[in-house]
Design a protein around this motif. Structure first.
Motif, PDB file in Angstrom:
ATOM      1  N   ALA A  40       0.821  -1.209   0.000  1.00 46.38           N
ATOM      2  CA  ALA A  40       0.000   0.000   0.000  1.00 46.38           C
ATOM      3  C   ALA A  40       0.853   1.257   0.000  1.00 46.38           C
ATOM      4  N   VAL A  41       1.928   1.257   0.797  1.00 51.61           N
ATOM      5  CA  VAL A  41       2.801   2.433   0.841  1.00 51.61           C
ATOM      6  C   VAL A  41       3.522   2.595  -0.493  1.00 51.61           C
ATOM      7  N   THR A  42       3.965   1.487  -1.063  1.00 52.46           N
ATOM      8  CA  THR A  42       4.627   1.536  -2.364  1.00 52.46           C
ATOM      9  C   THR A  42       3.686   2.072  -3.433  1.00 52.46           C
ATOM     10  N   ALA A  43       2.429   1.649  -3.369  1.00 50.49           N
ATOM     11  CA  ALA A  43       1.435   2.169  -4.328  1.00 50.49           C
ATOM     12  C   ALA A  43       1.306   3.681  -4.195  1.00 50.49           C
ATOM     13  N   GLY A  44       1.386   4.181  -2.969  1.00 54.07           N
ATOM     14  CA  GLY A  44       1.327   5.626  -2.774  1.00 54.07           C
ATOM     15  C   GLY A  44       2.495   6.342  -3.425  1.00 54.07           C
ATOM     16  N   PHE A  45       3.688   5.752  -3.312  1.00 55.98           N
ATOM     17  CA  PHE A  45       4.862   6.340  -3.970  1.00 55.98           C
ATOM     18  C   PHE A  45       4.686   6.306  -5.484  1.00 55.98           C
ATOM     19  N   PHE A  46       4.191   5.188  -5.995  1.00 56.72           N
ATOM     20  CA  PHE A  46       3.940   5.049  -7.428  1.00 56.72           C
ATOM     21  C   PHE A  46       2.999   6.151  -7.908  1.00 56.72           C
ATOM     22  N   ARG A  47       1.920   6.365  -7.156  1.00 56.28           N
ATOM     23  CA  ARG A  47       0.939   7.382  -7.557  1.00 56.28           C
ATOM     24  C   ARG A  47       1.557   8.774  -7.513  1.00 56.28           C
ATOM     25  N   GLU A  48       2.370   9.031  -6.511  1.00 53.35           N
ATOM     26  CA  GLU A  48       3.019  10.341  -6.404  1.00 53.35           C
ATOM     27  C   GLU A  48       3.923  10.597  -7.604  1.00 53.35           C
ATOM     28  N   LEU A  49       4.744   9.605  -7.952  1.00 53.73           N
ATOM     29  CA  LEU A  49       5.627   9.736  -9.107  1.00 53.73           C
ATOM     30  C   LEU A  49       4.821   9.914 -10.384  1.00 53.73           C
ATOM     31  N   THR A  50       3.777   9.126 -10.541  1.00 50.34           N
ATOM     32  CA  THR A  50       2.962   9.203 -11.749  1.00 50.34           C
ATOM     33  C   THR A  50       2.316  10.574 -11.887  1.00 50.34           C
ATOM     34  N   GLU A  51       1.842  11.132 -10.786  1.00 46.51           N
ATOM     35  CA  GLU A  51       1.235  12.454 -10.839  1.00 46.51           C
ATOM     36  C   GLU A  51       2.246  13.521 -11.271  1.00 46.51           C
ATOM     37  N   VAL A  52       3.488  13.387 -10.807  1.00 46.21           N
ATOM     38  CA  VAL A  52       4.541  14.323 -11.224  1.00 46.21           C
ATOM     39  C   VAL A  52       4.757  14.222 -12.731  1.00 46.21           C
ATOM     40  N   MET A  53       4.787  13.002 -13.241  1.00 46.07           N
ATOM     41  CA  MET A  53       4.993  12.793 -14.668  1.00 46.07           C
ATOM     42  C   MET A  53       3.809  13.296 -15.475  1.00 46.07           C
ATOM     43  N   GLU A  54       2.598  13.054 -14.990  1.00 49.44           N
ATOM     44  CA  GLU A  54       1.408  13.526 -15.698  1.00 49.44           C
ATOM     45  C   GLU A  54       1.352  15.053 -15.721  1.00 49.44           C
ATOM     46  N   ARG A  70      -0.861   2.377 -13.962  1.00 49.53           N
ATOM     47  CA  ARG A  70      -1.069   3.796 -14.290  1.00 49.53           C
ATOM     48  C   ARG A  70       0.267   4.456 -14.634  1.00 49.53           C
ATOM     49  N   PHE A  71       1.310   4.109 -13.884  1.00 46.69           N
ATOM     50  CA  PHE A  71       2.643   4.648 -14.168  1.00 46.69           C
ATOM     51  C   PHE A  71       3.095   4.234 -15.566  1.00 46.69           C
ATOM     52  N   GLU A  72       2.990   2.958 -15.870  1.00 43.78           N
ATOM     53  CA  GLU A  72       3.423   2.465 -17.180  1.00 43.78           C
ATOM     54  C   GLU A  72       2.663   3.141 -18.301  1.00 43.78           C
ATOM     55  N   GLN A  73       1.389   3.419 -18.065  1.00 42.37           N
ATOM     56  CA  GLN A  73       0.539   3.957 -19.120  1.00 42.37           C
ATOM     57  C   GLN A  73       0.988   5.331 -19.585  1.00 42.37           C
ATOM     58  N   VAL A  74       1.598   6.117 -18.679  1.00 48.14           N
ATOM     59  CA  VAL A  74       2.034   7.467 -19.051  1.00 48.14           C
ATOM     60  C   VAL A  74       3.032   7.396 -20.200  1.00 48.14           C
ATOM     61  N   LEU A  75       4.062   6.573 -20.050  1.00 50.31           N
ATOM     62  CA  LEU A  75       5.072   6.443 -21.094  1.00 50.31           C
ATOM     63  C   LEU A  75       4.538   5.683 -22.299  1.00 50.31           C
ATOM     64  N   LEU A  76       3.796   4.618 -22.037  1.00 45.95           N
ATOM     65  CA  LEU A  76       3.270   3.803 -23.133  1.00 45.95           C
ATOM     66  C   LEU A  76       2.366   4.616 -24.045  1.00 45.95           C
ATOM     67  N   HIS A  79       9.523  -3.600 -28.957  1.00 49.03           N
ATOM     68  CA  HIS A  79      10.950  -3.873 -28.729  1.00 49.03           C
ATOM     69  C   HIS A  79      11.715  -2.567 -28.560  1.00 49.03           C
ATOM     70  N   VAL A  80      11.434  -1.585 -29.397  1.00 48.79           N
ATOM     71  CA  VAL A  80      12.109  -0.294 -29.301  1.00 48.79           C
ATOM     72  C   VAL A  80      11.708   0.416 -28.007  1.00 48.79           C
ATOM     73  N   PHE A  81      10.419   0.419 -27.719  1.00 51.99           N
ATOM     74  CA  PHE A  81       9.920   1.066 -26.490  1.00 51.99           C
ATOM     75  C   PHE A  81      10.575   0.471 -25.253  1.00 51.99           C
ATOM     76  N   LEU A  82      10.580  -0.844 -25.140  1.00 44.71           N
ATOM     77  CA  LEU A  82      11.144  -1.494 -23.954  1.00 44.71           C
ATOM     78  C   LEU A  82      12.653  -1.307 -23.882  1.00 44.71           C
ATOM     79  N   SER A  83      13.323  -1.312 -25.023  1.00 44.66           N
ATOM     80  CA  SER A  83      14.768  -1.083 -25.034  1.00 44.66           C
ATOM     81  C   SER A  83      15.095   0.323 -24.534  1.00 44.66           C
ATOM     82  N   CYS A  84      14.297   1.295 -24.952  1.00 47.53           N
ATOM     83  CA  CYS A  84      14.502   2.670 -24.486  1.00 47.53           C
ATOM     84  C   CYS A  84      14.266   2.765 -22.985  1.00 47.53           C
ATOM     85  N   TRP A  85      13.209   2.114 -22.505  1.00 46.88           N
ATOM     86  CA  TRP A  85      12.915   2.133 -21.075  1.00 46.88           C
ATOM     87  C   TRP A  85      14.054   1.502 -20.274  1.00 46.88           C
TER      88      TRP A  85
END
Length: 245
Positions: free
Chosen positions: A65-79, A137-143, A188-194
Motif C-alpha cells: 500500500a505504501v509503495t502504491a502511494g509512492f507510485f501514484r506520487e511519481l505518476t502524478e509528477v509525470m502527468e 497507471r505509471f506504465e501507461q504514461v510512457l506507453l 521492442h524499441v519502447f522497452l529497449s529505451c525504457w
C-alpha cells in the motif's frame, strides 16, 4: 468540506491510513527499509501493533500500500509534466515526462528504491492490488506517449523475423498485453529505451556512478539524445533550468 456521503468513521479511517503511510515513509527515509515493521509504524503513531492489523493484514500488505502511494506520487509528477506541455509535439511531452521522472527519483531515492527494487508481479498475478493498479497507471504514461508517436510518426523498428525466437515470442505476448497499442517490433524499441533510461537512473540514484561522476545529469541528457534518435525524433532542446542537476 468532507465529500457528500462520507461517514465520520470513513474519514477517521482515511486519516489513520494517511498517518500510517507518513510514519512508514519517515522510517524508510531516515532508517532504511528494514526499519519499516508493523510494530515500528504502530509505535510511531501511538498505536499498538495488533491494532494496526485492523488496517493491514500484515507487513507485505502494508509495504504494498505504501509503495502504491509512492507510485501514484511519481505518476502524478509525470502527468503534470506531460500536461504542462499540452499542445506541443509528442516528443517534447515525452522528454518532459522523462525529466520529471528523474527529478522525482533523485529527490526521493528511498522511495524510488521501494517502488522499483522489488519485481512487479505479472499482470495475470494479483490483479487489483493497489501496487499493481498504481504500477499500471505509471506504465501507461510512457506507453501512451510512445504509442501516440508510433501512430503519428512511426519510428524505425527491427524486422520481427530477425529477432531471436524467444524474444519475438515475448514481444508478441507483451504487445497483446497492451492491447496492440504497439506492435511487437515497436514494443521492442519502447522497452529497449525504457531499459536504457531506467538502468542509468537506477545507477545514479543508488550512487553507483559516484566513482566517476559528481553530476550525472549530463549523462541523462546524453541518454535522452540517444533515445530520441532511436525514436526518430529531432535532437532534444536543452532542458529548462533546474532540471540539469
Amino acid at each position: 468540506m468532507a465529500a457528500q456521503g462520507t461517514s465520520r468513521r470513513d474519514r477517521l479511517r482515511q486519516s489513520t491510513l494517511a498517518e500510517i503511510h507518513a510514519a512508514a515513509r519517515e522510517l524508510l527515509v531516515t532508517r532504511g527499509s528494514a526499519a519499516v515493521t508493523i510494530n515500528a509504524v504502530a509505535r510511531a503513531i501511538g498505536m499498538s501493533g495488533p491494532a494496526l492489523y485492523h488496517y493491514y493484514a500484515g507487513h507485505d500488505e502494508l509495504v504494498g500500500a505504501v509503495t502504491a502511494g509512492f507510485f501514484r506520487e511519481l505518476t502524478e509528477v509525470m502527468e503534470q509534466a506531460r500536461d504542462a506541455h499540452a499542445g506541443q509535439p509528442t516528443g517534447e511531452r515525452l522528454l518532459a515526462v522523462c525529466r520529471a521522472m528523474r527529478s522525482w527519483a533523485v529527490s526521493h531515492p528511498a522511495e524510488f528504491g521501494w517502488v522499483f527494487a522489488s519485481p512487479v508481479a505479472p499482470p495475470n498475478r494479483r490483479p487489483g492490488t493497489p501496487r499493481h493498479e498504481a504500477g499500471q497507471r505509471f506504465e501507461q504514461v510512457l506507453l501512451d506517449l510512445v504509442a501516440e508517436l508510433w501512430r503519428t510518426a512511426p519510428f524505425p523498428v527491427p524486422r520481427l523475423a530477425d529477432l531471436d525466437p524467444s524474444l519475438r515470442e515475448q514481444l508478441v505476448a507483451y504487445s497483446a498485453l497492451v492491447d496492440g497499442a504497439l506492435p511487437p517490433e515497436a514494443a521492442h524499441v519502447f522497452l529497449s529505451c525504457w531499459i536504457r533510461m531506467y538502468g542509468l537512473l537506477s545507477m545514479e540514484v543508488l550512487h553507483q556512478l559516484d566513482f566517476a561522476f559528481s553530476d550525472p545529469a549530463p549523462l541523462f541528457e546524453e541518454c535522452l539524445l540517444d533515445l530520441t534518435a532511436r525514436l526518430g525524433l529531432a535532437p532534444p532542446a536543452a532542458p529548462p533550468a533546474g532540471l540539469t542537476s
